[in-house]
Write an enzyme that holds these catalytic residues in place. Structure first.
Site, PDB file in Angstrom:
ATOM      1  N   SER A   1      -1.508  12.152  15.662  1.00  0.00           N
ATOM      2  CA  SER A   1      -1.734  10.742  16.016  1.00  0.00           C
ATOM      3  C   SER A   1      -2.953  10.649  16.922  1.00  0.00           C
ATOM      4  CB  SER A   1      -0.548  10.171  16.789  1.00  0.00           C
ATOM      5  OG  SER A   1       0.608  10.171  16.003  1.00  0.00           O
TER       6      SER A   1
ATOM      7  N   ARG B   1       4.483  10.312  26.134  1.00  0.00           N
ATOM      8  CA  ARG B   1       3.249  11.117  26.113  1.00  0.00           C
ATOM      9  C   ARG B   1       2.608  11.215  27.503  1.00  0.00           C
ATOM     10  NH1 ARG B   1       5.294  11.257  21.551  1.00  0.00           N
ATOM     11  NH2 ARG B   1       4.119  11.354  19.608  1.00  0.00           N
TER      12      ARG B   1
ATOM     13  N   GLU C   1      -4.505   8.855  22.049  1.00  0.00           N
ATOM     14  CA  GLU C   1      -3.533   9.847  22.504  1.00  0.00           C
ATOM     15  C   GLU C   1      -4.256  11.186  22.656  1.00  0.00           C
ATOM     16  OE1 GLU C   1       0.413  12.305  21.314  1.00  0.00           O
ATOM     17  OE2 GLU C   1      -0.622  11.274  19.748  1.00  0.00           O
TER      18      GLU C   1
HETATM   19  N1  EPU Z   1       3.223   2.042   9.398  1.00  0.00           N
HETATM   20  C1  EPU Z   1       2.479   1.197   8.631  1.00  0.00           C
HETATM   21  N2  EPU Z   1       1.642   1.743   7.715  1.00  0.00           N
HETATM   22  C2  EPU Z   1       1.544   3.083   7.539  1.00  0.00           C
HETATM   23  C3  EPU Z   1       2.321   3.958   8.320  1.00  0.00           C
HETATM   24  C4  EPU Z   1       3.162   3.401   9.262  1.00  0.00           C
HETATM   25  O1  EPU Z   1       2.552  -0.020   8.752  1.00  0.00           O
HETATM   26  O2  EPU Z   1       0.760   3.507   6.684  1.00  0.00           O
HETATM   27  C5  EPU Z   1       4.156   1.452  10.398  1.00  0.00           C
HETATM   28  C6  EPU Z   1       5.532   1.348   9.822  1.00  0.00           C
HETATM   29  O3  EPU Z   1       6.074   0.118  10.220  1.00  0.00           O
HETATM   30  C7  EPU Z   1       6.277   2.447  10.509  1.00  0.00           C
HETATM   31  C8  EPU Z   1       5.572   2.468  11.844  1.00  0.00           C
HETATM   32  O4  EPU Z   1       4.202   2.210  11.548  1.00  0.00           O
HETATM   33  O5  EPU Z   1       7.618   2.123  10.592  1.00  0.00           O
HETATM   34  C9  EPU Z   1       5.709   3.755  12.578  1.00  0.00           C
HETATM   35  O6  EPU Z   1       5.216   4.829  11.782  1.00  0.00           O
HETATM   36  P1  EPU Z   1       5.824   6.293  11.939  1.00  0.00           P
HETATM   37  O7  EPU Z   1       7.281   6.239  11.874  1.00  0.00           O
HETATM   38  O8  EPU Z   1       5.091   7.175  11.003  1.00  0.00           O
HETATM   39  O9  EPU Z   1       5.519   6.715  13.432  1.00  0.00           O
HETATM   40  P2  EPU Z   1       4.332   6.386  14.422  1.00  0.00           P
HETATM   41  O10 EPU Z   1       4.849   5.496  15.476  1.00  0.00           O
HETATM   42  O11 EPU Z   1       3.134   5.970  13.686  1.00  0.00           O
HETATM   43  C10 EPU Z   1       4.951   8.311  16.097  1.00  0.00           C
HETATM   44  C11 EPU Z   1       4.286   9.460  16.786  1.00  0.00           C
HETATM   45  C12 EPU Z   1       4.141  10.634  15.819  1.00  0.00           C
HETATM   46  C13 EPU Z   1       5.524  11.027  15.333  1.00  0.00           C
HETATM   47  C14 EPU Z   1       6.165   9.805  14.665  1.00  0.00           C
HETATM   48  C15 EPU Z   1       7.589  10.046  14.239  1.00  0.00           C
HETATM   49  C16 EPU Z   1       2.861   8.450  18.449  1.00  0.00           C
HETATM   50  C17 EPU Z   1       1.461   8.155  18.869  1.00  0.00           C
HETATM   51  N3  EPU Z   1       2.984   9.054  17.269  1.00  0.00           N
HETATM   52  O12 EPU Z   1       4.082   7.851  15.066  1.00  0.00           O
HETATM   53  O13 EPU Z   1       3.604  11.714  16.552  1.00  0.00           O
HETATM   54  O14 EPU Z   1       5.457  12.100  14.432  1.00  0.00           O
HETATM   55  O15 EPU Z   1       6.202   8.696  15.596  1.00  0.00           O
HETATM   56  O16 EPU Z   1       8.396  10.092  15.362  1.00  0.00           O
HETATM   57  O17 EPU Z   1       3.786   8.164  19.186  1.00  0.00           O
HETATM   58  C18 EPU Z   1       1.619  12.858  17.157  1.00  0.00           C
HETATM   59  O18 EPU Z   1       1.883  12.553  18.322  1.00  0.00           O
HETATM   60  O19 EPU Z   1       0.602  13.540  16.862  1.00  0.00           O
HETATM   61  C19 EPU Z   1       2.488  12.396  16.096  1.00  0.00           C
HETATM   62  C20 EPU Z   1       2.242  12.614  14.819  1.00  0.00           C
END
Ligand code: EPU
Length: 333
Positions: free
Chosen positions: A232, A164, A329
């Site tokens: 996010s 990012r 972010e």
């Molecule tokens: N998790 C929880 N509880 C929840 C949801 C998630 O504990 O309710 C934990 C889980 O362990 C999960 C981990 O968080 O494995 C990661 O969650 P997720 O895979 O949904 O991805 P994220 O890291 O939260 C990032 C990006 C998203 C992108 C997703 C998928 C950032 C800040 N966000 O989210 O990007 O869609 O990965 O690749 O890096 C955005 O930038 O607006 C965005 C949505």
């Protein structure tokens, strides 16, 4: 053509639906307009260039000029047996480009399906999802250099891309992106790195991956046109191996991903979830229940202060419990 609006309502220009105004709004639709826009802006007036407004939080009215590009176009600039290179106008909607590329059977963008926003902003922000980042397909960024007052071609290696991050975010205001050159593959190899996509070995074309990504996103993330949000709200923190070892001793189940720079990335969503903040509300602002990394404005009545108060509550809770400081972010204006 350059269009100028005074005392402009920005509520339709930010996906968080903040009802704020700017003094002036300028929209243009060809790269040749950019030098003229900057000549007219003068030296003193503050300005801000937006894309689809999907990663912005307006915290109050903007006392300056907001700029927006509507530069259209998808042009094939190189075609080889293995790859195709496209020049995309900064004002094109990213997901429309992705859908079109998938229809052609060209691979590289499909994991980014449904990310809101426009092509220029995607290159500023280095948007990423499901194991792919914009930098993986970008070859050049075509921009106007507001310091040198000239058009420049910036190779991807000079864009300072990271998680990012980019040169365009650091050196804010210097470059106005008008086109982005991306290279896509004609030989489809699915990127199945993300855990939720690993079982998709039967995918035969980019459209199969696009459909799976859309289903995955819809199961977790609100569509901004239905529930206002800016995706996010926080970045995933990257902590030192020592910090991580301490944390893991107390929380053995903590998910973690090593990064190329020797740090450990931990999901902010998990940290927020552990603080039991899913669904928590402040005024009209609400933590999304299916993905607590997203702050929403479900009834379109949240004020900037509601969002900021909820942000503060989350940051303080995570700091108190894990001694980790979350950083937004979403860009605060
Ligand atoms: N998790 C929880 N509880 C929840 C949801 C998630 O504990 O309710 C934990 C889980 O362990 C999960 C981990 O968080 O494995 C990661 O969650 P997720 O895979 O949904 O991805 P994220 O890291 O939260 C990032 C990006 C998203 C992108 C997703 C998928 C950032 C800040 N966000 O989210 O990007 O869609 O990965 O690749 O890096 C955005 O930038 O607006 C965005 C949505």
């Amino acid at each position: 053509m350059i269009k100028i609006f005074d005392d402009y309502d920005l509520s339709g220009r930010n996906t968080m639906a903040m009802a704020v105004k700017c003094k002036r709004f300028i929209e243009y639709d060809q790269k040749e307009d950019i030098p003229q826009v900057f000549k007219d802006l003068g030296q003193r007036e503050p300005w801000l260039h937006i894309g689809g407004g999907s990663n912005l939080l307006f915290t109050c009215d903007y006392e300056g000029t907001v700029l927006h590009s509507r530069i259209p176009g998808i042009e094939v600039i190189e075609d080889t047996p293995e790859t195709v290179t496209l020049r995309i106008g900064a004002g094109e909607t990213l997901d429309e480009v992705i859908e079109w590329a998938c229809e052609q059977g060209w691979g590289g963008l499909e994991n980014l399906s449904l990310i809101p926003g426009e092509m220029g902003a995607a290159a500023v922000q280095n948007v990423g999802a499901y194991g792919t980042e914009a930098k993986d397909v970008i070859v050049h960024v075509q921009a106007y250099d507001t310091h040198e007052r000239t058009f420049v071609t910036i190779p991807v290696a000079d864009c300072g891309y990271g998680y990012r991050q980019s040169r365009f975010k650091h050196d804010k205001g210097r470059f106005i992106i008008h086109d982005v050159d991306i290279r896509l593959s004609k030989n489809f190899t699915p990127n199945l790195k993300y855990p939720g996509l690993r079982d998709l070995h039967s995918a035969t074309c980019p459209m199969d991956i696009r459909n799976a990504v859309i289903a995955l996103r819809d199961s977790k993330l609100p569509r901004p046109e239905q529930v206002p949000s800016a995706g996010s709200f926080f970045m995933n923190p990257q902590i030192t191996p020592e910090q991580f070892a301490q944390l893991q001793a107390n929380y053995p189940a903590i998910p973690h991903y090593p990064t190329a720079n020797g740090l450990m990335k931990v999901p902010a969503a998990w940290l927020i979830d552990q603080c039991r903040l899913k669904g928590v509300e402040v005024g009209g602002a609400k933590v999304w229940s299916k993905q607590p990394l997203v702050i929403t404005n479900p009834d379109r009545r949240a004020t900037p202060d509601d969002i900021l108060a909820l942000e503060k509550k989350i940051v303080e809770a995570v700091k108190a419990r894990f001694n980790i400081t979350l950083h937004p972010e979403v860009e605060h204006v």
